[in-house]
Design an enzyme around this catalytic site. Structure first.
Site, PDB file in Angstrom:
ATOM      1  N   CYS A 146      -1.825  10.182  -6.514  1.00  0.00           N
ATOM      2  CA  CYS A 146      -3.036   9.863  -5.767  1.00  0.00           C
ATOM      3  C   CYS A 146      -4.077  10.967  -5.973  1.00  0.00           C
ATOM      4  O   CYS A 146      -3.850  12.119  -5.597  1.00  0.00           O
ATOM      5  CB  CYS A 146      -2.753   9.713  -4.283  1.00  0.00           C
ATOM      6  SG  CYS A 146      -4.235   9.285  -3.333  1.00  0.00           S
ATOM      7  N   LYS A 168       0.847  -1.191   0.000  1.00  0.00           N
ATOM      8  CA  LYS A 168       0.000   0.000   0.000  1.00  0.00           C
ATOM      9  C   LYS A 168       0.881   1.240   0.000  1.00  0.00           C
ATOM     10  O   LYS A 168       1.901   1.285   0.671  1.00  0.00           O
ATOM     11  CB  LYS A 168      -0.874   0.012   1.259  1.00  0.00           C
ATOM     12  CG  LYS A 168      -1.849   1.178   1.331  1.00  0.00           C
ATOM     13  CD  LYS A 168      -3.017   0.957   0.412  1.00  0.00           C
ATOM     14  CE  LYS A 168      -4.082   2.046   0.588  1.00  0.00           C
ATOM     15  NZ  LYS A 168      -3.668   3.357   0.057  1.00  0.00           N
TER      16      LYS A 168
END
Length: 311
Positions: free
Chosen positions: A130, A44
């Protein structure tokens, strides 16, 4: 049939892996990735410290994929670094990808220094893309900022590293970003992160399906495959041959994997469909990829990788 894939000096049994953010947030999920038949896995995207992420509901399955606004929930950088080092020590000769996504340049440099000084022998992924952190623009859309980040990174960072990119939609942007990336000794680029700030509506309730950002979120799945393939191809044909491409976006079956490889990808990540099916998907995808290759008479990925024809 030879499915071997390579990034930098590393060789992987097959080209499949998860997309960062899917099936990799905690030890249980990471262990399932390790035990799966995927060629590798990525952690992650980590921030320096534990991060709760955005409020729920923040993930929703839609007919042709998913929409999410997770906001980088993660257990903190130290957890993923420690897990990665433990993995490599317990599995000699194998390495994984360690993803980081600081909220600031300083946070990224702090984590990169720790990686550089650590026993980690795998490949670092710097996430510049992101789209789901409120108030934080995607670095990958700021070309000057991207160059600054990479310049400061390579002033000290000596280990293999790649970058995760947002989707680009203009030929001029492919050209400009590739010209920047070619100035640095990157091992790979990852194309693409989710298509940012889509909107999905529950028509019965007449409302959005996500709570953060008034329902705006990153789109993944079949919706984004044409965009993903275009980005893979655009960067494969523009980057130095020393920089590999990892393809990500819209992989639901073996034919999708084949198309990413045909466009030039060395590795292929699975996101939305992995979230829906779990790690059992990798066995199915490998079987289906072999079937496509067998139909076409290919014995190795290198027989067709990057050889997309123009008309």
């Amino acid at each position: 049939m030879n499915l071997t894939s390579r990034i930098a000096t590393y060789e992987f049994e097959n080209p499949l892996m998860n997309a960062s953010g899917v099936w990799c947030d905690d030890a249980e999920k990471l262990n399932e990735m390790v035990q799966s038949p995927s060629g590798s896995f990525v952690t992650k995207s980590a921030t320096p410290n534990f991060r709760e992420g955005n409020p729920s509901p923040r993930y929703f399955e839609v007919p042709l994929g998913t929409i999410n606004s997770m906001g980088l929930p993660n257990l903190g950088f130290d957890f993923y670094l420690d897990y990665s080092i433990r993995f490599q020590n317990e599995n000699p000769g194998q390495v994984n990808f360690l993803s980081i996504a600081g909220m600031t340049l300083e946070e990224n440099l702090e984590m990169l220094h720790k990686i550089n000084d650590s026993e980690f022998k795998g490949i670092t992924e710097l996430n510049l893309s992101c789209p789901n952190v409120p108030g934080k623009p995607q670095v990958g859309y700021d070309f000057e900022r991207t160059k600054e980040v990479l310049t400061k990174t390579f002033e000290f960072f000596k280990k293999p590293i790649g970058v995760k990119l947002p989707p680009y939609f203009d030929i001029a942007h492919f050209d400009e970003m590739a010209s920047i990336l070619n100035q640095f000794p990157l091992q790979y680029v990852n194309c693409i992160n989710s298509v940012g700030n889509g909107l999905y509506i529950d028509i019965d309730k007449e409302e959005v399906v996500l709570k953060p950002k008034d329902g705006f979120g990153g789109i993944g799945g079949a919706y984004v495959k044409p965009t993903a393939l275009a980005n893979v191809r655009a960067f494969y044909t523009r980057l130095n041959k020393s920089i590999s491409v990892i393809g990500c976006g819209g992989v639901e079956n073996g034919r999708d994997v084949f198309e990413h490889l045909l466009c030039g990808a060395q590795m292929v990540q699975v996101g939305s469909q992995l979230a829906k099916e779990g790690t059992g998907i990798f066995e199915r995808l490998l079987k289906e990829l072999k079937e496509v290759m067998n139909e076409k008479g290919y014995e190795s990925i290198e027989d067709f990788r990057g050889k997309l024809k123009s008309i």
